[in-house]
Design an enzyme around this catalytic site. Structure first.
Site, PDB file in Angstrom:
ATOM      1  N   SER A 247      31.565  12.662 -16.267  1.00  0.00           N
ATOM      2  CA  SER A 247      30.589  13.723 -16.502  1.00  0.00           C
ATOM      3  C   SER A 247      30.062  13.712 -17.938  1.00  0.00           C
ATOM      4  O   SER A 247      28.901  14.061 -18.178  1.00  0.00           O
ATOM      5  CB  SER A 247      31.205  15.085 -16.172  1.00  0.00           C
ATOM      6  OG  SER A 247      32.407  15.278 -16.881  1.00  0.00           O
ATOM      7  N   THR A 248      30.893  13.309 -18.897  1.00  0.00           N
ATOM      8  CA  THR A 248      30.424  13.234 -20.293  1.00  0.00           C
ATOM      9  C   THR A 248      29.417  12.094 -20.429  1.00  0.00           C
ATOM     10  O   THR A 248      28.355  12.246 -21.048  1.00  0.00           O
ATOM     11  CB  THR A 248      31.618  13.025 -21.253  1.00  0.00           C
ATOM     12  OG1 THR A 248      32.677  13.893 -20.869  1.00  0.00           O
ATOM     13  CG2 THR A 248      31.231  13.321 -22.691  1.00  0.00           C
TER      14      THR A 248
ATOM     15  N   ASP B 134      31.955   5.580 -23.741  1.00  0.00           N
ATOM     16  CA  ASP B 134      32.645   6.060 -22.546  1.00  0.00           C
ATOM     17  C   ASP B 134      33.447   7.319 -22.881  1.00  0.00           C
ATOM     18  O   ASP B 134      33.709   7.604 -24.050  1.00  0.00           O
ATOM     19  CB  ASP B 134      33.578   4.960 -22.002  1.00  0.00           C
ATOM     20  CG  ASP B 134      34.005   5.222 -20.558  1.00  0.00           C
ATOM     21  OD1 ASP B 134      33.599   6.241 -19.974  1.00  0.00           O
ATOM     22  OD2 ASP B 134      34.753   4.383 -20.015  1.00  0.00           O
ATOM     23  N   GLY B 135      33.833   8.033 -21.871  1.00  0.00           N
ATOM     24  CA  GLY B 135      34.647   9.234 -22.026  1.00  0.00           C
ATOM     25  C   GLY B 135      36.122   8.914 -21.951  1.00  0.00           C
ATOM     26  O   GLY B 135      36.527   7.755 -21.936  1.00  0.00           O
TER      27      GLY B 135
ATOM     28  N   ASP C 220      40.158  10.905 -20.597  1.00  0.00           N
ATOM     29  CA  ASP C 220      40.886  12.065 -20.085  1.00  0.00           C
ATOM     30  C   ASP C 220      41.798  12.647 -21.158  1.00  0.00           C
ATOM     31  O   ASP C 220      42.037  13.855 -21.191  1.00  0.00           O
ATOM     32  CB  ASP C 220      41.687  11.659 -18.844  1.00  0.00           C
ATOM     33  CG  ASP C 220      40.748  11.157 -17.761  1.00  0.00           C
ATOM     34  OD1 ASP C 220      39.872  11.939 -17.345  1.00  0.00           O
ATOM     35  OD2 ASP C 220      40.848   9.986 -17.375  1.00  0.00           O
TER      36      ASP C 220
ATOM     37  N   GLY D 246      40.349   9.003 -14.774  1.00  0.00           N
ATOM     38  CA  GLY D 246      40.216  10.202 -13.952  1.00  0.00           C
ATOM     39  C   GLY D 246      39.132  10.030 -12.893  1.00  0.00           C
ATOM     40  O   GLY D 246      39.226  10.571 -11.795  1.00  0.00           O
ATOM     41  N   GLY D 247      38.122   9.244 -13.237  1.00  0.00           N
ATOM     42  CA  GLY D 247      37.041   8.967 -12.271  1.00  0.00           C
ATOM     43  C   GLY D 247      37.290   7.710 -11.466  1.00  0.00           C
ATOM     44  O   GLY D 247      36.456   7.324 -10.638  1.00  0.00           O
TER      45      GLY D 247
ATOM     46  N   GLU E 256      36.123  -0.299 -16.788  1.00  0.00           N
ATOM     47  CA  GLU E 256      36.034   0.305 -18.132  1.00  0.00           C
ATOM     48  C   GLU E 256      36.831  -0.519 -19.138  1.00  0.00           C
ATOM     49  O   GLU E 256      36.386  -0.751 -20.266  1.00  0.00           O
ATOM     50  CB  GLU E 256      36.552   1.737 -18.089  1.00  0.00           C
ATOM     51  CG  GLU E 256      35.628   2.672 -17.309  1.00  0.00           C
ATOM     52  CD  GLU E 256      36.186   4.069 -17.086  1.00  0.00           C
ATOM     53  OE1 GLU E 256      35.395   4.943 -16.720  1.00  0.00           O
ATOM     54  OE2 GLU E 256      37.390   4.283 -17.267  1.00  0.00           O
TER      55      GLU E 256
HETATM   56  C1  5RP Z   1      36.486   7.543 -15.523  1.00  0.00           C
HETATM   57  C2  5RP Z   1      36.993   7.921 -16.854  1.00  0.00           C
HETATM   58  C3  5RP Z   1      36.309   9.054 -17.560  1.00  0.00           C
HETATM   59  O1  5RP Z   1      35.861   8.603 -18.792  1.00  0.00           O
HETATM   60  C4  5RP Z   1      37.287  10.175 -17.745  1.00  0.00           C
HETATM   61  O2  5RP Z   1      37.811  10.532 -16.475  1.00  0.00           O
HETATM   62  C5  5RP Z   1      36.626  11.390 -18.390  1.00  0.00           C
HETATM   63  O3  5RP Z   1      35.739  11.985 -17.493  1.00  0.00           O
HETATM   64  P1  5RP Z   1      34.830  13.228 -17.868  1.00  0.00           P
HETATM   65  O4  5RP Z   1      33.836  12.760 -18.862  1.00  0.00           O
HETATM   66  O5  5RP Z   1      34.211  13.627 -16.547  1.00  0.00           O
HETATM   67  O6  5RP Z   1      35.726  14.300 -18.427  1.00  0.00           O
HETATM   68  O7  5RP Z   1      37.903   7.364 -17.396  1.00  0.00           O
HETATM   69  O8  5RP Z   1      37.270   6.557 -14.932  1.00  0.00           O
END
Ligand code: 5RP
Length: 219
Positions: free
Chosen positions: A30-31, A81-82, A84, A96-97, A103
């Site tokens: 989402s980020t 990238d984001g 968790d 998390g995604g 990644e």
């Molecule tokens: C996806 C990830 C995301 O970067 C992680 O889950 C953070 O997600 P969000 O930006 O929705 O908090 O590793 O595999």
């Protein structure tokens, strides 16, 4: 400000790390979705992006941003990238995604990894967020038993299949004092594709969205 507003603050601040021209790596979540939407406004500056998931690929393409195969690109100047969780060494829990494998490949192929997150993601010790592990389907139970021996409680992310056709075990109950060591240990279990610990290749810059604006953390 909501958590989503803080994610957008971090995503906006990452724009200043964009190179003048070339191809960038783009993560998932989402980020990063905020980052992709902002990227659309400056897309003329870029030749395209390498994407870490089918979801991000679709979003990039919907904005008319060309998506390229990493095999055709060589190393990338920057990956955004984001995460968790991040500790103060910028070692991360990701996945998390469910996009952790791609990644980790793109992070490895990038000279600079800019991590964007809301301020709640910065922690002293990694592990409160369940650690995602991508596994080959036939190895699911075997890998789960090994993870229990390491002190964790693996939970199958039922109904979820990764972009690579594999499964995810989310490991609860770990207090990760030595992230690099645990990354190696889990990666050595047969059937593990990737563990979502980014300790050997941490972020280079962490941009945290806070109510007072973006806060940049370096290790
Ligand atoms: C996806 C990830 C995301 O970067 C992680 O889950 C953070 O997600 P969000 O930006 O929705 O908090 O590793 O595999």
């Amino acid at each position: 400000m909501s958590q989503d507003d803080l994610k957008r603050v971090a995503a906006e601040a990452a724009l200043k790390y964009l190179p003048d021209g070339g191809i960038i790596g783009v993560g998932t979540g989402s980020t990063v979705n905020h980052f992709i939407d902002l990227l659309a406004k400056v897309k003329g500056r870029l030749d395209g992006a390498v994407s870490s998931s089918e979801a991000s690929t679709a979003r990039l393409k919907s904005h008319g941003i060309p998506v390229l195969d990493l095999n055709a690109c060589g190393d990338l100047e920057i990956y955004v990238d984001g995460a968790d969780e991040s500790n103060h060494q910028l070692q991360l829990i990701k996945g998390g995604g469910g996009a952790l494998t791609r990644e980790k490949i793109i992070a490895g192929a990038s000279r600079k990894f800019v991590c964007i997150a809301d301020e709640s993601k910065l922690v002293r010790v990694l592990g409160a967020f369940p650690l995602p592990v991508e596994v080959i389907p036939m190895a699911r139970s075997f890998v789960a038993r090994r993870l229990v021996k390491l002190g964790g409680t693996p939970v199958w992310r039922d109904g979820f299949v990764t972009d690579n056709g594999n499964l995810i075990l989310d490991v609860k109950g770990l207090e990760i004092m030595e992230p690099a060591k645990l990354e190696d240990t889990i990666n050595r279990i047969p059937g593990v594709v990737t563990v979502g610990l980014f300790a050997h290749r941490p972020a280079d810059v962490l941009i945290l969205g806070t109510p007072g604006g973006p806060k940049v953390v370096t290790a």
